[in-house]
Design a protein around this motif. Structure first.
Motif, PDB file in Angstrom:
ATOM      1  N   SER A  95      56.803  19.459  -8.463  1.00  0.00           N
ATOM      2  CA  SER A  95      56.605  18.819  -7.160  1.00  0.00           C
ATOM      3  C   SER A  95      55.207  18.224  -7.057  1.00  0.00           C
ATOM      4  N   LEU A 338      55.190  12.944   6.046  1.00  0.00           N
ATOM      5  CA  LEU A 338      55.515  14.155   5.299  1.00  0.00           C
ATOM      6  C   LEU A 338      55.608  15.378   6.208  1.00  0.00           C
ATOM      7  N   ASN A 341      59.146  14.775   7.545  1.00  0.00           N
ATOM      8  CA  ASN A 341      60.169  14.792   6.488  1.00  0.00           C
ATOM      9  C   ASN A 341      59.542  15.182   5.150  1.00  0.00           C
ATOM     10  N   ASP A 343      58.845  15.962   1.390  1.00  0.00           N
ATOM     11  CA  ASP A 343      59.483  15.387   0.209  1.00  0.00           C
ATOM     12  C   ASP A 343      58.675  15.792  -1.014  1.00  0.00           C
ATOM     13  N   ASP A 344      59.312  16.496  -1.951  1.00  0.00           N
ATOM     14  CA  ASP A 344      58.627  16.970  -3.148  1.00  0.00           C
ATOM     15  C   ASP A 344      58.115  15.838  -4.032  1.00  0.00           C
ATOM     16  N   ARG A 345      58.676  14.631  -3.852  1.00  0.00           N
ATOM     17  CA  ARG A 345      58.310  13.494  -4.697  1.00  0.00           C
ATOM     18  C   ARG A 345      57.270  12.586  -4.045  1.00  0.00           C
ATOM     19  N   LYS A 346      56.720  13.004  -2.934  1.00  0.00           N
ATOM     20  CA  LYS A 346      55.730  12.177  -2.232  1.00  0.00           C
ATOM     21  C   LYS A 346      54.498  13.027  -1.930  1.00  0.00           C
TER      22      LYS A 346
END
Length: 520
Positions: A95, A338, A341, A343-346
């Protein structure tokens, strides 16, 4: 008629009594203040100094010590719009938070103390980065047992000095720590063994791992055996640098020191001690701005004890460097997004860090206040300039773009005839420019153009609407600034070359296309 007679013979007697009364009062006050002064001195001779105070004990205060004593308080953290909580919770190994945030979730206690305000020694391990942030209390440093050059000299005075002289070699006992509760002390007992180091601080590709060497040098001593000439109460980072004159590598060191401060939940910005013997560089300006004070280990004349010492990972262990050999995806995103929402990819961590650098130089960190393009667009052309970077440098920088001057001249000429909007081409020669001016140039730029070079590392401070053109020689096809652009959420435009020559028309066409997208 009655006459009142005043007996003047009694007046001197009354005045004398009043005079005696005042003498008695003065004497009582004298005894009161004398007793309290003696008590105060007694307390400060027998007890440790209070928090946020740096004391020198057991010897005469020297001029160099007075410099440390002038920093009794620490700088507060500035307001950062992108700051998200640095919570120690389990994260996915791949992540973005694991790479850039608090992925140091495995706590290992090496030495415990029952007193609530007395720190033992512990490490926070990141399974993602395969490295640890460590911290401990009541740690003694003996500079005479650290073999290296003094450090902090003017560059001109140490030309030709070898790197091996500047990197530390820690003799046994260079650091000592007082035993914890219930510890049974064996003379010469070490704090860590090789098994611990291999698990929580593996060598990896780093040949000379100074943090491992430091931990291996720490001896545990019994209570009352930690003999200190000086106590430093403020939390202090103990940092070793390698490529200390390079902006990219130094930025990885800045990030390590910043992240370690957050992981260990420091209420204010810590002090800083360099555990290396490097000379001064221009980048020391930013170290001083980021942290509360700065000193070199060998500048201490005698032993010094830290109430709270933090050992950050090497810059090589940071995600910014590891991305050059590991594959992971992290796209830049706004912190507010974030929060709503996750998000592990951001990530917003690089933006947070960039805001930190700008804030300590007094620059605007609220992007809504940075307005571009109203009276024209600034186009920053980041260039490379000859200068002596360190004692082993000949003053000539390696060219990644053989016709850099030609491109700059072509951009200037083209922009002067461009009629759709006003364009100002900024000559980005940063080698001798103050850091604040460098950061301002990136903050104000609508478009940043540059060949591969450390100066582009300042993209970490660029605003989210900045466009990037990187001119990439086939000899230096490296992804440093592509990744930084992604982690910041910047629009990135590469120009790949066959060799190191860039046709000026190719660069101008790319710039024209970007300006048109900006309505220009």
């Amino acid at each position: 008629m009655m006459h009142t007679t005043i007996d003047t013979r009694r007046k001197p007697k009354r005045s004398f009594r009043i005079f005696l009364f005042f003498l008695l009062i003065i004497f009582i006050f004298f005894l009161f203040f004398l007793s309290h002064s003696l008590t105060f001195l007694s307390i400060h001779r027998t007890h440790q100094p209070p928090n946020n105070y740096i004391a020198v004990t057991g010897r005469q205060l020297t001029h160099s010590d007075a410099a440390v004593s002038s920093f009794p308080t620490q700088k507060p953290w500035p307001f950062l719009p992108s700051l998200l909580p640095w919570r120690a919770h389990r994260t996915r190994l791949d992540s973005c938070e694991g790479y850039f945030g608090n992925g140091y979730t495995e706590k290992v206690d090496l030495l415990r103390r029952e007193q609530k305000k007395s720190l033992g020694f512990r490490c926070f391990y990141s399974e993602t980065l395969l490295s640890s942030v460590c911290e401990g209390g009541r740690i003694r440093m003996d500079p005479s047992k650290i073999v290296m050059s003094k450090g902090g000299e003017e560059l001109e005075t140490v030309i030709g000095r070898g790197e091996e002289e500047e990197l530390p070699k820690f003799r046994i006992g260079a650091f000592q720590i007082e035993q914890g509760d219930g510890d049974r002390i064996v003379k010469g007992k070490r704090l860590v063994d090789t098994q611990f180091l291999n698990k929580y601080l593996p060598i990896g590709a780093i040949g000379h791992h100074t943090m491992r060497d430091l931990l291996q040098s720490i001896e545990i001593v019994g209570r009352g055996q930690l003999h200190c000439d000086q106590w430093i109460e403020n939390p202090t980072l103990l940092v070793t640098r390698f490529e200390y004159a390079n902006v990219f590598h130094t930025t990885t060191d800045w990030y390590s020191a910043y992240a370690s401060s957050r992981v260990t939940n420091l209420p204010k910005r810590p002090d800083l001690v360099f555990l290396d013997g490097h000379c001064k560089t221009q980048l020391e300006e930013t170290w001083n701005a980021l942290f509360s004070s700065l000193r070199y280990a060998k500048n201490f004349t005698n032993s010094v004890c830290f109430r709270h010492a933090i050992l950050p990972p090497l810059g090589y262990d940071m995600a910014m460097f590891k991305a050059l050999s590991e594959s992971f995806i992290c796209d830049g995103s706004a912190a507010v997004t974030l929060k709503q929402n996750p998000d592990d990819r951001k990530t917003a961590r690089i933006s947070e860090f960039g805001e930190m650098i700008k804030a300590v130089f007094g620059l605007t960190v609220d992007e809504h206040e940075v307005v571009k393009g109203v009276s024209g667009h600034a186009v920053l052309f980041v260039r490379r300039e000859d200068y002596v970077a360190h004692p082993r440098h000949d003053g000539k920088v390696q060219s990644r773009l053989s016709n850099e001057e030609e491109i700059y001249d072509a951009l200037k000429k083209w922009s002067s005839t461009y009629t759709k909007c006003r364009i100002n081409i900024i000559n980005g020669l940063f080698a001798h420019m103050p850091m604040k001016d460098q950061l301002l140039a990136f903050q104000d730029a609508s478009v940043v153009i540059g060949a591969h070079g450390a100066g582009l590392t300042h993209l970490v401070t660029a605003t989210k609407n900045t466009k990037v053109i990187e001119i990439i020689s086939s000899h230096y096809n490296r992804p440093h600034f592509k990744f930084i652009s992604e982690w910041k959420g910047l629009e990135y435009h590469p120009i790949y070359l066959d060799g190191s020559y860039a046709p000026p028309s190719l660069v101008i066409d790319e710039l024209r296309s970007i300006l048109q997208s900006l309505g220009c």
